[in-house]
Design a protein around this motif. Sequence first.
Motif, PDB file in Angstrom:
ATOM      1  N   ARG A 150       6.999   0.502   3.522  1.00 26.16           N
ATOM      2  CA  ARG A 150       6.078  -0.498   2.905  1.00 26.16           C
ATOM      3  C   ARG A 150       4.319  -0.704   3.503  1.00 26.16           C
ATOM      4  O   ARG A 150       4.399  -0.788   4.667  1.00 26.16           O
ATOM      5  CB  ARG A 150       6.954  -1.947   3.309  1.00 26.16           C
ATOM      6  N   TYR A 151       3.508  -1.031   2.330  1.00 28.47           N
ATOM      7  CA  TYR A 151       1.949  -0.862   2.759  1.00 28.47           C
ATOM      8  C   TYR A 151       1.128  -2.011   1.722  1.00 28.47           C
ATOM      9  O   TYR A 151       1.613  -2.102   1.147  1.00 28.47           O
ATOM     10  CB  TYR A 151       1.594   0.849   2.388  1.00 28.47           C
ATOM     11  N   SER A 152       0.590  -2.800   2.581  1.00 29.60           N
ATOM     12  CA  SER A 152       0.935  -4.416   2.066  1.00 29.60           C
ATOM     13  C   SER A 152      -0.974  -3.780   2.623  1.00 29.60           C
ATOM     14  O   SER A 152      -1.543  -4.281   3.621  1.00 29.60           O
ATOM     15  CB  SER A 152       1.381  -5.818   2.947  1.00 29.60           C
ATOM     16  N   CYS A 153      -1.312  -5.576   1.203  1.00 30.74           N
ATOM     17  CA  CYS A 153      -2.773  -5.187   1.649  1.00 30.74           C
ATOM     18  C   CYS A 153      -3.295  -6.719   2.259  1.00 30.74           C
ATOM     19  O   CYS A 153      -2.523  -7.999   2.008  1.00 30.74           O
ATOM     20  CB  CYS A 153      -3.425  -5.975  -0.016  1.00 30.74           C
ATOM     21  N   PRO A 154      -4.118  -6.740   3.604  1.00 30.59           N
ATOM     22  CA  PRO A 154      -4.280  -7.631   4.349  1.00 30.59           C
ATOM     23  C   PRO A 154      -4.822  -8.927   3.662  1.00 30.59           C
ATOM     24  O   PRO A 154      -5.145 -10.268   4.135  1.00 30.59           O
ATOM     25  CB  PRO A 154      -5.202  -7.245   5.682  1.00 30.59           C
ATOM     26  N   VAL A 155      -6.089  -8.601   2.340  1.00 28.08           N
ATOM     27  CA  VAL A 155      -6.790  -9.943   1.919  1.00 28.08           C
ATOM     28  C   VAL A 155      -5.669 -10.217   0.496  1.00 28.08           C
ATOM     29  O   VAL A 155      -5.383 -11.658   0.033  1.00 28.08           O
ATOM     30  CB  VAL A 155      -7.449  -8.763   1.058  1.00 28.08           C
ATOM     31  N   CYS A 156      -5.266  -9.546  -0.152  1.00 25.74           N
ATOM     32  CA  CYS A 156      -4.249  -9.861  -1.662  1.00 25.74           C
ATOM     33  C   CYS A 156      -2.851 -10.312  -1.560  1.00 25.74           C
ATOM     34  O   CYS A 156      -2.280 -10.725  -2.166  1.00 25.74           O
ATOM     35  CB  CYS A 156      -4.529  -9.400  -3.077  1.00 25.74           C
ATOM     36  N   GLU A 157      -2.535  -9.231  -0.119  1.00 26.38           N
ATOM     37  CA  GLU A 157      -1.382  -9.400  -0.101  1.00 26.38           C
ATOM     38  C   GLU A 157       0.146  -8.083  -0.716  1.00 26.38           C
ATOM     39  O   GLU A 157       0.918  -8.956  -0.408  1.00 26.38           O
ATOM     40  CB  GLU A 157      -0.304 -10.532   0.491  1.00 26.38           C
ATOM     41  N   ALA A 170      -5.433   4.117   3.450  1.00 21.04           N
ATOM     42  CA  ALA A 170      -5.268   3.735   2.010  1.00 21.04           C
ATOM     43  C   ALA A 170      -6.282   2.472   1.675  1.00 21.04           C
ATOM     44  O   ALA A 170      -5.925   1.074   2.780  1.00 21.04           O
ATOM     45  CB  ALA A 170      -3.883   4.135   1.458  1.00 21.04           C
ATOM     46  N   GLY A 171      -6.459   2.393   0.613  1.00 21.26           N
ATOM     47  CA  GLY A 171      -7.146   0.322   0.270  1.00 21.26           C
ATOM     48  C   GLY A 171      -6.601   0.260  -0.915  1.00 21.26           C
ATOM     49  O   GLY A 171      -5.935   0.970  -1.011  1.00 21.26           O
ATOM     50  N   CYS A 172      -5.741  -0.770  -1.026  1.00 21.26           N
ATOM     51  CA  CYS A 172      -5.474  -1.988  -1.480  1.00 21.26           C
ATOM     52  C   CYS A 172      -6.718  -1.236  -3.096  1.00 21.26           C
ATOM     53  O   CYS A 172      -7.731  -1.502  -3.243  1.00 21.26           O
ATOM     54  CB  CYS A 172      -5.338  -3.181  -1.523  1.00 21.26           C
ATOM     55  N   TYR A 173      -6.097  -0.928  -4.104  1.00 24.44           N
ATOM     56  CA  TYR A 173      -7.225  -0.063  -5.618  1.00 24.44           C
ATOM     57  C   TYR A 173      -8.408  -1.180  -5.279  1.00 24.44           C
ATOM     58  O   TYR A 173      -8.829  -1.767  -6.484  1.00 24.44           O
ATOM     59  CB  TYR A 173      -6.368   0.499  -6.043  1.00 24.44           C
ATOM     60  N   GLN A 174      -7.427  -3.005  -6.155  1.00 23.30           N
ATOM     61  CA  GLN A 174      -7.829  -3.746  -7.076  1.00 23.30           C
ATOM     62  C   GLN A 174      -8.830  -4.394  -6.124  1.00 23.30           C
ATOM     63  O   GLN A 174      -9.496  -4.598  -6.699  1.00 23.30           O
ATOM     64  CB  GLN A 174      -6.618  -4.742  -7.088  1.00 23.30           C
ATOM     65  N   CYS A 175      -8.469  -4.421  -4.669  1.00 23.41           N
ATOM     66  CA  CYS A 175      -9.868  -4.869  -3.855  1.00 23.41           C
ATOM     67  C   CYS A 175     -10.820  -4.864  -3.767  1.00 23.41           C
ATOM     68  O   CYS A 175     -11.572  -4.840  -3.359  1.00 23.41           O
ATOM     69  CB  CYS A 175      -8.702  -5.316  -2.898  1.00 23.41           C
ATOM     70  N   CYS A 176     -10.371  -3.260  -3.888  1.00 22.07           N
ATOM     71  CA  CYS A 176     -11.708  -2.200  -3.678  1.00 22.07           C
ATOM     72  C   CYS A 176     -12.571  -2.415  -4.763  1.00 22.07           C
ATOM     73  O   CYS A 176     -14.186  -2.373  -4.348  1.00 22.07           O
ATOM     74  CB  CYS A 176     -11.051  -0.732  -2.936  1.00 22.07           C
ATOM     75  N   TYR A 184     -13.857   2.785  -1.143  1.00 25.34           N
ATOM     76  CA  TYR A 184     -12.513   2.043   0.438  1.00 25.34           C
ATOM     77  C   TYR A 184     -13.706   1.185   1.106  1.00 25.34           C
ATOM     78  O   TYR A 184     -14.826   1.194   1.446  1.00 25.34           O
ATOM     79  CB  TYR A 184     -11.963   3.051   0.610  1.00 25.34           C
ATOM     80  N   HIS A 185     -12.697   0.251   1.483  1.00 19.93           N
ATOM     81  CA  HIS A 185     -13.618  -0.546   3.008  1.00 19.93           C
ATOM     82  C   HIS A 185     -12.471  -1.024   3.673  1.00 19.93           C
ATOM     83  O   HIS A 185     -11.085  -1.183   3.255  1.00 19.93           O
ATOM     84  CB  HIS A 185     -14.127  -1.726   2.164  1.00 19.93           C
TER      85      HIS A 185
END
Length: 197
Positions: A150-157, A170-176, A184-185
């Motif tokens: 499982r890969y979770s975004c720390p911001v939007c979860e 990899a980064g969360c596409y929606q948040c980036c 990417y950030h």
Amino acid sequence: MHSGGQLELRFPPAETNHPVDKPVALTQSGIDAELTLACAGLARDLGLKDLAGKLSVVWNQRMRSTAGRAFWPEGKIELNPKLIEFSSDEVSGTMLHELAHLVAYARVGRKRIKAHGSEWRQACHDLGIPNERATHNLPLPTREIARKWRYSCPVCEEAIERVRKMKRYAGCYQCCKQHNGGYYHKKFRLVESQINR
């Protein structure tokens, strides 16, 4: 081959169930020469000469539950040999469905698009299959593969689950996209965890 949005293919009688028994030439690399020429001609008709020049259609003996796949930027279409057992219409329809993916990507260049989004639907329309669905309803065997990561975004979860471990960050596409102009950030780097079922 191509006339008025319909693609006509010739196949052996129904008792033949293996793609190599088809009366078409397979190259040493397994490319179906007849289907490759048909797709290249359709791409040229749509003004996509670069795509036409690299297109290839192959029969993938390892496919089980998938009818077909398209690979961009290679310009490769893989078809499940079981399609021949159903009908030439299924072969043609699946091939055009996959070709539509390649046409959509060729038209947008480096832009990210949804696999079955508006660009794909437009390509389907241009290839003569305007009401194409995203999934098939063929009686192919299904298989369920357990997702282990499982890969979770720390911001939007938001989270995604995968069968295999990601090899790179990899980064969360929606948040980036929303907070960093689509780039990417590390603030949006997906956090990995193992799924225990």
